[in-house]
Design an enzyme around this catalytic site. Structure first.
Site, PDB file in Angstrom:
ATOM      1  N   ASP A  58      13.953 -17.881   6.082  1.00  0.00           N
ATOM      2  CA  ASP A  58      13.859 -17.151   4.884  1.00  0.00           C
ATOM      3  C   ASP A  58      13.539 -15.672   5.191  1.00  0.00           C
ATOM      4  O   ASP A  58      12.268 -15.358   4.968  1.00  0.00           O
ATOM      5  CB  ASP A  58      13.200 -17.716   3.882  1.00  0.00           C
ATOM      6  CG  ASP A  58      13.325 -17.043   2.544  1.00  0.00           C
ATOM      7  OD1 ASP A  58      14.036 -16.027   2.241  1.00  0.00           O
ATOM      8  OD2 ASP A  58      12.976 -17.743   1.217  1.00  0.00           O
ATOM      9  N   SER A  95       5.567 -14.350  -1.743  1.00  0.00           N
ATOM     10  CA  SER A  95       6.838 -14.491  -0.767  1.00  0.00           C
ATOM     11  C   SER A  95       7.161 -13.351   0.007  1.00  0.00           C
ATOM     12  O   SER A  95       6.973 -12.092  -0.555  1.00  0.00           O
ATOM     13  CB  SER A  95       8.098 -14.453  -1.885  1.00  0.00           C
ATOM     14  OG  SER A  95       8.051 -15.686  -2.580  1.00  0.00           O
ATOM     15  N   HIS A 102      14.999 -14.016   0.383  1.00  0.00           N
ATOM     16  CA  HIS A 102      15.396 -14.169  -1.160  1.00  0.00           C
ATOM     17  C   HIS A 102      14.408 -12.935  -1.671  1.00  0.00           C
ATOM     18  O   HIS A 102      14.765 -12.573  -2.889  1.00  0.00           O
ATOM     19  CB  HIS A 102      14.641 -15.365  -1.674  1.00  0.00           C
ATOM     20  CG  HIS A 102      13.214 -15.544  -1.631  1.00  0.00           C
ATOM     21  ND1 HIS A 102      12.642 -16.240  -0.895  1.00  0.00           N
ATOM     22  CD2 HIS A 102      12.341 -15.147  -2.594  1.00  0.00           C
ATOM     23  CE1 HIS A 102      11.209 -16.233  -1.106  1.00  0.00           C
ATOM     24  NE2 HIS A 102      11.094 -15.496  -2.335  1.00  0.00           N
TER      25      HIS A 102
END
Length: 716
Positions: free
Chosen positions: A223, A651, A87
């Protein structure tokens, strides 16, 4: 958006938010030069703090890079391979995707250096050194200074300090405040600007579960994506050039594929964006009752419209994939944050904490009265500012975040009012923004979103922040009629001509004349003027007062509780957080294990579903149990959780084991713990990571990208 998503978020257990005065084991977001090595070793760390952060010799910090628009990444090979989340790389993966060559759907794996794809504007920044400069920055301050005098002196001291610090020509230095301006640190950085896409799994792996599973546990998402840093021939930062070569890092992370188990030590190294752990109860009350409900309601309607259109049109799905994900991410987080704060009685617990602060036995009566005055003033300001905060939140969501057409019109309206000196600079910025927006812009779809946003603004915001003559826009039908007319008489939508051509070729006066006749610019301009005159000045004044009060409130907390460990709030600077791999109980009678497996991925599989479909090859590998050396107990660990205190910006952060080896990739938090930005609690807050073995399995067995595996140092 699936209706089941809403049902799944309605349960929360009653939790206890820790507001202990004494030191808490684990938790926190610590500057890497401030680590409590003793505590970390007691929890299981086997290496020294100097191996994490060292300015004289290579250390783990040299492998950690701030990535792009607010993520973290890490170097995993001697040739500059950069690992981050899917992402985090999503925008750049999307930018290389077309209907005929859809990298989001199909994935991508460069078979050689020449196939690695450059990405305009993508940067990776390393921290070279961190130095405390508090005494230099606060030198000469007096308690009697006004805020303006204080800010001016601090800025002068920052300028003097910067001029005295040494750096290489390719380095930068930033001086930033901590503890609400009670401390200051200087950061020496190196930023690389040639970052190329090397590999990404298809979204059916990298975004598996999509919006339904976002923020949720159990999770089953691969991810990750892989990029590479390129440098000039001297290994220094350089803009993209075909002559650049793969970056040779000072340090890159070794990768361990050893078995994991519950209670293993875990730490995460990255660039968390923003936390507000030390706010008063009145601030949390405003977040719960004003800010979050406004954001949630507006984005909820936008997501409904986008979701319907993306399901009906594949081209729209590709165009709006990144935007939808960005809007949905905040929307769902704020829902969880609000419910978590309410169900954990966060406001009352903060009030109890404030009472303890005011009752400190060591404090003099003058000091107690001073602290009471601080809290009373903050409470009054937060209550007084509520209506302005709601108007501001609606203005930004309606005219900037959700409607791209309104956003362009707002930018053009501001350009129209630019003076001659700043016109060209502002115009160039707008052209750059337009190139990004128009690449994934659908005028008719954005008109539907804009009509709904305008209707909600007209219906929900009090009259003093409305525009005269716009009263009937609370009806969606009125908005649609209005916008049809605006859309048909605007350069923005292309109905009157090409906007970029006008901005690029005409003189300043011609451009301004064209903008004055644009229907959308004329429509937006009164809203901008209203905001500038009736909202912004008051918010600026409130913000100045609150900044001063919060700084003094933070100072009071540090003084009142000298034995409490206060980590500085996150501000996108390099931090370390540590804890344990651990499950949790979301409510009575339920316990979530800390690991999920590929078997769980298969259990969620729904053929042809945009969130839970799976590639045939992954199904085959599962059926054959062809896991290579990456399995654990005859299954493939996919995701796991720990008590590491993370937030947005983390992230893509590396999750490391007790020896400092890369063992996972941080990408999310559990739903019940999204209030951790405001009130962290180690009993319920968990970060979610992709197991590094699942990443290697996808690269190796699924993608067959052995050239990448061969670059890495894998500890078996």
């Amino acid at each position: 958006m699936k209706k089941s998503t809403f049902k799944s978020i309605l349960f929360f257990c009653l939790l206890t938010i820790s507001l202990q005065i004494n030191a808490q084991t684990g938790g926190g977001m610590w500057l890497p030069n401030q680590l409590n090595e003793k505590e970390m070793k007691e929890m299981g760390m086997k290496i020294s703090a100097k191996q994490l952060f060292n300015t004289s010799n290579p250390s783990i910090k040299d492998a950690i890079a701030h990535f792009g628009r607010g993520c973290t990444s890490e170097v995993i090979s001697p040739k500059g391979l950069l690992l981050t989340n899917h992402h985090c790389g999503y925008y750049y993966i999307q930018s290389h995707s077309t209907v005929n060559n859809d990298l989001l759907t199909n994935g991508f794996w460069a078979s050689n250096f020449e196939e690695e794809k450059p990405n305009e504007g993508l940067k990776a920044t390393f921290i070279v050194d961190i130095k405390e400069v508090t005494s230099q920055i606060l030198k000469g301050l007096d308690d009697n200074f006004s805020e303006e005098q204080r800010n001016q002196l601090i800025q002068d001291n920052i300028n003097k300090t910067l001029s005295a610090l040494t750096k290489e020509i390719y380095q930068e230095i930033d001086i930033l405040p901590f503890y609400n301006g009670n401390q200051y640190y200087a950061f020496v950085t190196e930023t690389y600007e040639d970052i190329r896409l090397v590999g990404t799994p298809p979204s059916s792996i990298g975004k598996y579960g999509s919006d339904t599973d976002n923020w949720m546990w159990p999770r089953h998402t691969g991810d990750f994506s892989i990029f590479r840093i390129y440098a000039d021939k001297n290994n220094h930062p350089a803009k993209y050039s075909k002559d650049n070569v793969p970056y040779k890092p000072k340090y890159y992370l070794p990768i361990s594929i050893k078995e994991k188990k519950e209670n293993d030590f875990s730490f995460v190294y990255g660039f968390p964006g923003k936390t507000q752990e030390y706010l008063p109860s009145s601030a949390i009350e405003q977040i719960i009752e004003v800010i979050n409900p406004s954001r949630i309601s507006l984005r909820n309607e936008t997501l409904k419209i986008l979701d319907q259109n993306m399901r009906e049109n594949k081209e729209i799905k590709i165009k709006y994939a990144s935007k939808y994900a960005s809007i949905a991410n905040g929307w769902k987080k704020w829902i969880g944050e609000n419910q978590g704060l309410i169900n954990t009685h966060a406001i009352q617990k903060k009030k109890d904490y404030e009472t303890k602060l005011l009752k400190q036995t060591n404090a003099s009566d003058d000091e107690k009265n001073k602290n009471l005055a601080i809290l009373t003033s903050m409470d009054e300001i937060y209550k007084t500012s509520n209506s302005f905060i709601k108007a501001s939140t609606y203005f930004n969501e309606v005219f900037y975040y959700n409607s791209e057409t309104f956003r362009i019109a707002s930018l053009l309206s501001n350009l129209l009012n630019s003076d001659n000196r700043n016109f060209e600079k502002n115009k160039d910025k707008i052209i750059k923004n337009l190139n990004k927006i128009y690449k994934n812009y659908d005028s008719e779809l954005d008109k539907k979103v804009s009509a709904k946003m305008l209707s909600m603004y007209s219906m929900d915001i009090e009259p003093r922040f409305q525009i005269a003559g716009h009263e009937d826009y609370e009806k969606i039908s009125s908005c649609e009629v209005l916008l049809n007319n605006l859309w048909n008489n605007s350069y923005i939508t292309g109905s009157k001509g090409d906007l970029r051509s006008i901005l690029s070729t005409n003189t300043q006066q011609i451009i301004k004349n064209k903008l004055k006749e644009d229907a959308l610019v004329s429509f937006i301009s009164p809203y901008i003027e209203m905001y500038k005159n009736k909202v912004s000045p008051y918010l600026n004044e409130y913000e100045k007062k609150l900044d001063s009060l919060q700084r003094n409130y933070m100072k009071a907390q540090l003084k009142a509780f000298p034995n409490k460990k206060f980590f500085p709030d996150a501000n996108s600077t390099l931090r370390v957080t540590y804890g344990k791999i651990d499950g949790y109980s979301p409510k009575d009678g339920i316990y979530y294990k800390p690991f999920t497996t590929l078997s769980g991925v298969i259990e969620k599989y729904v053929p042809n579903d945009y969130e839970f479909d799976l590639p045939n090859k992954l199904m085959t590998l599962y059926n054959e149990k062809n896991y290579g050396p990456y399995s654990q107990k005859e299954d493939m660990i996919v995701n796991y959780i720990a008590t590491n205190h993370t937030t947005g910006g983390n992230s893509g952060s590396p999750a490391l084991d007790s020896q400092g080896n890369l063992v996972g990739l941080n990408f999310d938090r559990v739903w019940e713990g999204t209030m951790s930005d405001i009130n962290y609690n180690s009993s319920i807050c968990r970060n979610i990571m992709v197991d590094i073995r699942y990443i290697l399995f996808i690269i190796d067995k699924f993608a067959g990208a052995n050239r990448l595996i061969n670059e890495m140092k894998i500890i078996k």
